[in-house]
Design a protein around this motif. Structure first.
Motif, mmCIF file in Angstrom:
data_model
loop_
_atom_site.group_PDB
_atom_site.id
_atom_site.type_symbol
_atom_site.label_atom_id
_atom_site.label_comp_id
_atom_site.label_asym_id
_atom_site.label_seq_id
_atom_site.Cartn_x
_atom_site.Cartn_y
_atom_site.Cartn_z
ATOM 1 N N SER A 1 0.853 -1.178 0.000
ATOM 2 C CA SER A 1 0.000 0.000 0.000
ATOM 3 C C SER A 1 0.892 1.233 0.000
ATOM 4 O O SER A 1 2.116 1.129 0.069
ATOM 5 C CB SER A 1 -0.934 -0.012 1.214
ATOM 6 N N PHE A 2 0.256 2.396 -0.070
ATOM 7 C CA PHE A 2 1.004 3.642 -0.200
ATOM 8 C C PHE A 2 0.501 4.666 0.808
ATOM 9 O O PHE A 2 -0.704 4.803 1.017
ATOM 10 C CB PHE A 2 0.860 4.192 -1.626
ATOM 11 N N LEU A 3 1.452 5.379 1.420
ATOM 12 C CA LEU A 3 1.132 6.494 2.295
ATOM 13 C C LEU A 3 1.147 7.750 1.441
ATOM 14 O O LEU A 3 2.112 7.994 0.706
ATOM 15 C CB LEU A 3 2.153 6.618 3.421
ATOM 16 N N ILE A 4 0.083 8.520 1.531
ATOM 17 C CA ILE A 4 -0.039 9.736 0.741
ATOM 18 C C ILE A 4 -0.387 10.865 1.696
ATOM 19 O O ILE A 4 -1.362 10.773 2.453
ATOM 20 C CB ILE A 4 -1.116 9.588 -0.353
ATOM 21 N N THR A 5 0.441 11.903 1.680
ATOM 22 C CA THR A 5 0.167 13.060 2.520
ATOM 23 C C THR A 5 -0.047 14.279 1.636
ATOM 24 O O THR A 5 0.572 14.420 0.584
ATOM 25 C CB THR A 5 1.306 13.330 3.527
ATOM 26 N N LEU A 6 -0.949 15.124 2.081
ATOM 27 C CA LEU A 6 -1.243 16.367 1.381
ATOM 28 C C LEU A 6 -1.184 17.507 2.378
ATOM 29 O O LEU A 6 -1.649 17.366 3.518
ATOM 30 C CB LEU A 6 -2.656 16.367 0.783
ATOM 31 N N LYS A 7 -0.625 18.607 1.959
ATOM 32 C CA LYS A 7 -0.664 19.853 2.715
ATOM 33 C C LYS A 7 -1.458 20.821 1.851
ATOM 34 O O LYS A 7 -0.986 21.269 0.811
ATOM 35 C CB LYS A 7 0.744 20.365 2.986
ATOM 36 N N VAL A 8 -2.691 21.098 2.281
ATOM 37 C CA VAL A 8 -3.618 21.914 1.508
ATOM 38 C C VAL A 8 -3.761 23.272 2.189
ATOM 39 O O VAL A 8 -4.259 23.357 3.323
ATOM 40 C CB VAL A 8 -5.001 21.231 1.395
ATOM 41 N N LYS A 9 -3.307 24.326 1.516
ATOM 42 C CA LYS A 9 -3.443 25.672 2.060
ATOM 43 C C LYS A 9 -4.913 26.066 2.067
ATOM 44 O O LYS A 9 -5.669 25.677 1.178
ATOM 45 C CB LYS A 9 -2.650 26.672 1.225
ATOM 46 N N GLY A 10 -5.292 26.850 3.081
ATOM 47 C CA GLY A 10 -6.669 27.308 3.117
ATOM 48 C C GLY A 10 -7.057 27.901 4.452
ATOM 49 O O GLY A 10 -6.232 28.097 5.343
ATOM 50 N N ASP A 11 -8.329 28.160 4.582
ATOM 51 C CA ASP A 11 -8.918 28.765 5.775
ATOM 52 C C ASP A 11 -9.319 27.647 6.734
ATOM 53 O O ASP A 11 -10.333 26.973 6.532
ATOM 54 C CB ASP A 11 -10.131 29.599 5.367
ATOM 55 N N THR A 12 -8.527 27.454 7.775
ATOM 56 C CA THR A 12 -8.784 26.345 8.694
ATOM 57 C C THR A 12 -10.039 26.561 9.536
ATOM 58 O O THR A 12 -10.657 25.585 9.967
ATOM 59 C CB THR A 12 -7.568 26.082 9.606
#
Length: 101
Positions: free
Chosen positions: A2-13
């Motif tokens: 399997s694969f680990l996928i990380t995302l850093k999504v800029k935005g209004d938290t």
């Protein structure tokens, strides 16, 4: 494998956090779609001006197809994601190790 996928999504938290509470049914629908596409695990984290997504997927292609759907991109825009910038995405092969918990 399997694969680990990380995302850093800029935005209004703040918008994102509010959406988690007020639009739970929509998030649950996204969960069902992601599992059908091959998602195994999923977590969110909050940073200063970004949402951190940590997933495990059966295949990279499954993730790409799911994340690339126009409906997914539209949903992200409505929950605070900055759609003018691409998220930072990392992909790695998941390992099973003796120190895993």
């Amino acid at each position: 494998m399997s694969f680990l996928i990380t995302l850093k999504v800029k935005g209004d938290t703040a918008v994102f956090t509010k959406a988690l509470e007020e639009r739970a049914a929509e998030f649950e629908a996204v969960v069902a779609k992601s599992k059908a596409a091959g998602a195994i695990h999923h977590r969110f984290g909050l940073g200063d001006g970004y949402v951190h997504v940590i997933d495990e997927w059966e295949t990279v292609e499954g993730f790409q197809a799911f994340f690339g759907e126009p409906s997914m991109q539209e949903f992200l825009a409505t929950i605070g994601a900055d759609t003018s910038s691409e998220p930072e995405i990392t992909v790695s092969e998941a390992l099973t190790t003796v120190d895993e918990f």
